[in-house]
Design a protein around this motif. Sequence first.
Motif, short mmCIF file in Angstrom:
data_model
loop_
_atom_site.label_atom_id
_atom_site.label_comp_id
_atom_site.label_asym_id
_atom_site.label_seq_id
_atom_site.Cartn_x
_atom_site.Cartn_y
_atom_site.Cartn_z
N THR A 127 14.58 -0.89 -12.67
CA THR A 127 15.06 -0.52 -14.00
C THR A 127 13.92 0.13 -14.78
OG1 THR A 127 14.51 -2.70 -14.83
CG2 THR A 127 16.78 -2.36 -14.09
N GLN A 128 14.25 0.73 -15.91
CA GLN A 128 13.23 1.40 -16.72
C GLN A 128 12.11 0.44 -17.09
OE1 GLN A 128 12.52 4.41 -17.57
NE2 GLN A 128 14.31 5.42 -16.71
N ARG A 129 12.45 -0.81 -17.38
CA ARG A 129 11.42 -1.79 -17.74
C ARG A 129 10.34 -1.86 -16.68
NH1 ARG A 129 10.61 -7.36 -19.21
NH2 ARG A 129 8.41 -7.73 -18.66
N TRP A 130 10.74 -1.96 -15.42
CA TRP A 130 9.76 -2.16 -14.36
C TRP A 130 9.19 -0.85 -13.83
CZ3 TRP A 130 7.71 -6.44 -15.00
CH2 TRP A 130 8.45 -7.54 -15.44
N LEU A 131 9.90 0.23 -14.00
CA LEU A 131 9.29 1.54 -13.70
C LEU A 131 8.13 1.80 -14.64
CD1 LEU A 131 12.42 3.78 -13.03
CD2 LEU A 131 10.84 2.83 -11.35
N ALA A 132 8.21 1.26 -15.86
CA ALA A 132 7.14 1.42 -16.85
C ALA A 132 6.01 0.41 -16.65
CB ALA A 132 7.71 1.28 -18.25
N GLU A 133 6.26 -0.64 -15.84
CA GLU A 133 5.24 -1.65 -15.56
C GLU A 133 5.13 -1.86 -14.05
OE1 GLU A 133 5.29 -5.23 -18.03
OE2 GLU A 133 6.89 -4.30 -19.22
N PRO A 134 4.77 -0.79 -13.34
CA PRO A 134 4.83 -0.86 -11.87
C PRO A 134 3.87 -1.86 -11.26
CG PRO A 134 3.72 1.14 -12.59
CD PRO A 134 4.34 0.54 -13.80
N ARG A 135 2.71 -2.05 -11.85
CA ARG A 135 1.74 -2.97 -11.26
C ARG A 135 2.31 -4.39 -11.19
NH1 ARG A 135 -3.48 -3.40 -9.89
NH2 ARG A 135 -4.44 -5.46 -10.11
N GLU A 245 2.76 6.95 -5.69
CA GLU A 245 1.72 6.61 -4.73
C GLU A 245 0.66 5.69 -5.36
OE1 GLU A 245 0.08 10.09 -2.99
OE2 GLU A 245 1.98 10.76 -2.12
N GLY A 246 0.00 4.94 -4.50
CA GLY A 246 -1.13 4.15 -4.95
C GLY A 246 -0.87 2.66 -5.09
N TYR A 247 0.31 2.18 -4.70
CA TYR A 247 0.64 0.77 -4.90
C TYR A 247 0.78 -0.02 -3.60
CZ TYR A 247 1.41 1.94 -9.77
OH TYR A 247 1.23 2.37 -11.07
N THR A 248 0.67 0.65 -2.46
CA THR A 248 0.88 -0.08 -1.21
C THR A 248 -0.22 -1.12 -0.99
OG1 THR A 248 -0.24 1.67 0.04
CG2 THR A 248 2.17 1.77 -0.10
N GLY A 249 -1.45 -0.78 -1.32
CA GLY A 249 -2.54 -1.73 -1.17
C GLY A 249 -2.34 -2.97 -2.02
N LEU A 250 -1.85 -2.78 -3.23
CA LEU A 250 -1.56 -3.90 -4.12
C LEU A 250 -0.45 -4.76 -3.54
CD1 LEU A 250 -2.05 -5.33 -6.84
CD2 LEU A 250 -0.38 -3.75 -7.86
N TYR A 251 0.53 -4.12 -2.93
CA TYR A 251 1.65 -4.86 -2.32
C TYR A 251 1.14 -5.76 -1.19
CZ TYR A 251 6.29 -5.59 -0.22
OH TYR A 251 7.43 -6.15 0.29
N TYR A 252 0.32 -5.19 -0.30
CA TYR A 252 -0.22 -5.99 0.80
C TYR A 252 -1.06 -7.15 0.26
CZ TYR A 252 1.08 -1.94 3.65
OH TYR A 252 1.75 -0.92 4.26
N GLU A 253 -1.87 -6.86 -0.76
CA GLU A 253 -2.70 -7.89 -1.36
C GLU A 253 -1.85 -9.01 -1.96
OE1 GLU A 253 -5.94 -8.36 -5.02
OE2 GLU A 253 -5.39 -6.36 -4.30
N ALA A 254 -0.79 -8.63 -2.65
CA ALA A 254 0.09 -9.63 -3.27
C ALA A 254 0.79 -10.47 -2.21
CB ALA A 254 1.11 -8.96 -4.17
N TYR A 255 1.17 -9.85 -1.11
CA TYR A 255 1.78 -10.60 0.00
C TYR A 255 0.75 -11.53 0.64
CZ TYR A 255 4.38 -11.77 4.22
OH TYR A 255 5.02 -12.47 5.22
N GLY A 256 -0.51 -11.05 0.70
CA GLY A 256 -1.57 -11.84 1.32
C GLY A 256 -1.85 -11.45 2.74
N VAL A 257 -1.85 -10.14 3.00
CA VAL A 257 -2.05 -9.66 4.36
C VAL A 257 -2.87 -8.38 4.32
CG1 VAL A 257 0.03 -8.22 4.43
CG2 VAL A 257 -0.84 -9.22 6.55
N GLU A 258 -3.67 -8.17 5.37
CA GLU A 258 -4.39 -6.91 5.51
C GLU A 258 -3.47 -5.89 6.18
OE1 GLU A 258 -7.43 -6.00 4.54
OE2 GLU A 258 -7.69 -7.94 3.54
N PRO A 259 -3.53 -4.63 5.76
CA PRO A 259 -2.67 -3.62 6.39
C PRO A 259 -2.93 -3.53 7.89
CG PRO A 259 -3.71 -2.76 4.40
CD PRO A 259 -4.37 -4.08 4.67
N ASP A 260 -1.86 -3.50 8.66
CA ASP A 260 -1.92 -3.36 10.11
C ASP A 260 -1.25 -2.04 10.45
OD1 ASP A 260 -1.14 -3.42 12.88
OD2 ASP A 260 -1.46 -5.59 12.90
N GLU A 261 -2.06 -1.01 10.67
CA GLU A 261 -1.52 0.34 10.79
C GLU A 261 -0.59 0.49 11.98
OE1 GLU A 261 -1.61 2.58 8.56
OE2 GLU A 261 -2.93 1.40 7.27
N GLU A 262 -0.84 -0.19 13.08
CA GLU A 262 0.05 -0.08 14.24
C GLU A 262 1.44 -0.62 13.90
OE1 GLU A 262 0.38 -1.40 18.96
OE2 GLU A 262 -0.98 -2.47 17.60
#
Length: 274
Positions: A127-135, A245-262
């Motif tokens: 929703t607009q609320r969360w599009l305005a507060e993406p972090r 762009e720019g939020y995938t790293g934050l997503y992985y951090e919030a989940y608690g996992v290091e990105p696994d490219e494979e």
Amino acid sequence: MTVSGSSGIGAPDTGSPAGTHGVRVFSGRPEASFAVPEPLRRRLGDGIESVVWVNEIGGVTVSGSLGREPVFAKWAPPGSELDLAAEVERLAWAGRYIRVPEVVEYSSGEDGDVLVTRAIAGANAVTQRWLAEPRQAVIALGEGLRSLHESLPVASCPFEWTVKARVARSRAEGIRERIDLLDRLPPAPSVDSLVVCHGDACAPNTLLTDEGTVAGYVDVGRLGIGDRWGDIAVGAWSTEWNYGEGYTGLYYEAYGVEPDEEHIRFYRSLWDAT
């Protein structure tokens, strides 16, 4: 009868990716007046308030009321791969462990299937609320998915969302374009962690509280046991479609996992193909 869908959630492809292999699917709120399918009009009538979502395979979700009770109603056209009967089963099982909509009724007929569920208090994560507060939204999505994976018990889950099951289902549907993609898939990486996956962990399928935590999940028709990266890879990907762009790293951090490219590459390719 037409209902004007809000364009506030974005363009029609807000909730779906441009596929890495050139396949583009579209889903989102309609930007112009939209003719509500007859089965939904027949069931809710004047109780329909707005068109919430139109997905890439023809399914339509509306919000409204039955009597004084706020509900959502979803319609799947005849022959659609949108399996509402499967969703009813998964809602009943998952509802014992996580917050998902409660089924009011389900019906199937010649003009498609209709699923009516009680509303959950909370706002869609796009929703607009969360599009305005993406972090804050992305943090909630990552933390929420981890909690979902920890809350749903693998040992008692009767549903499957493994690579084998997903490939078999997609091949059985016989869509030539998808079969071509399946034929080009690399070998699946070893399973990192077996969990009960949401099956469509995109941002629009998560509801958030005013405080920015997960209020519940919707669209669980593919929920089942699988590698957690099947959810994580696509959940992180959806932050790009919805927030930029720019939020995938934050997503992985919030989940608690290091990105696994494979695993990320494989499960995004599998998503395109299935």
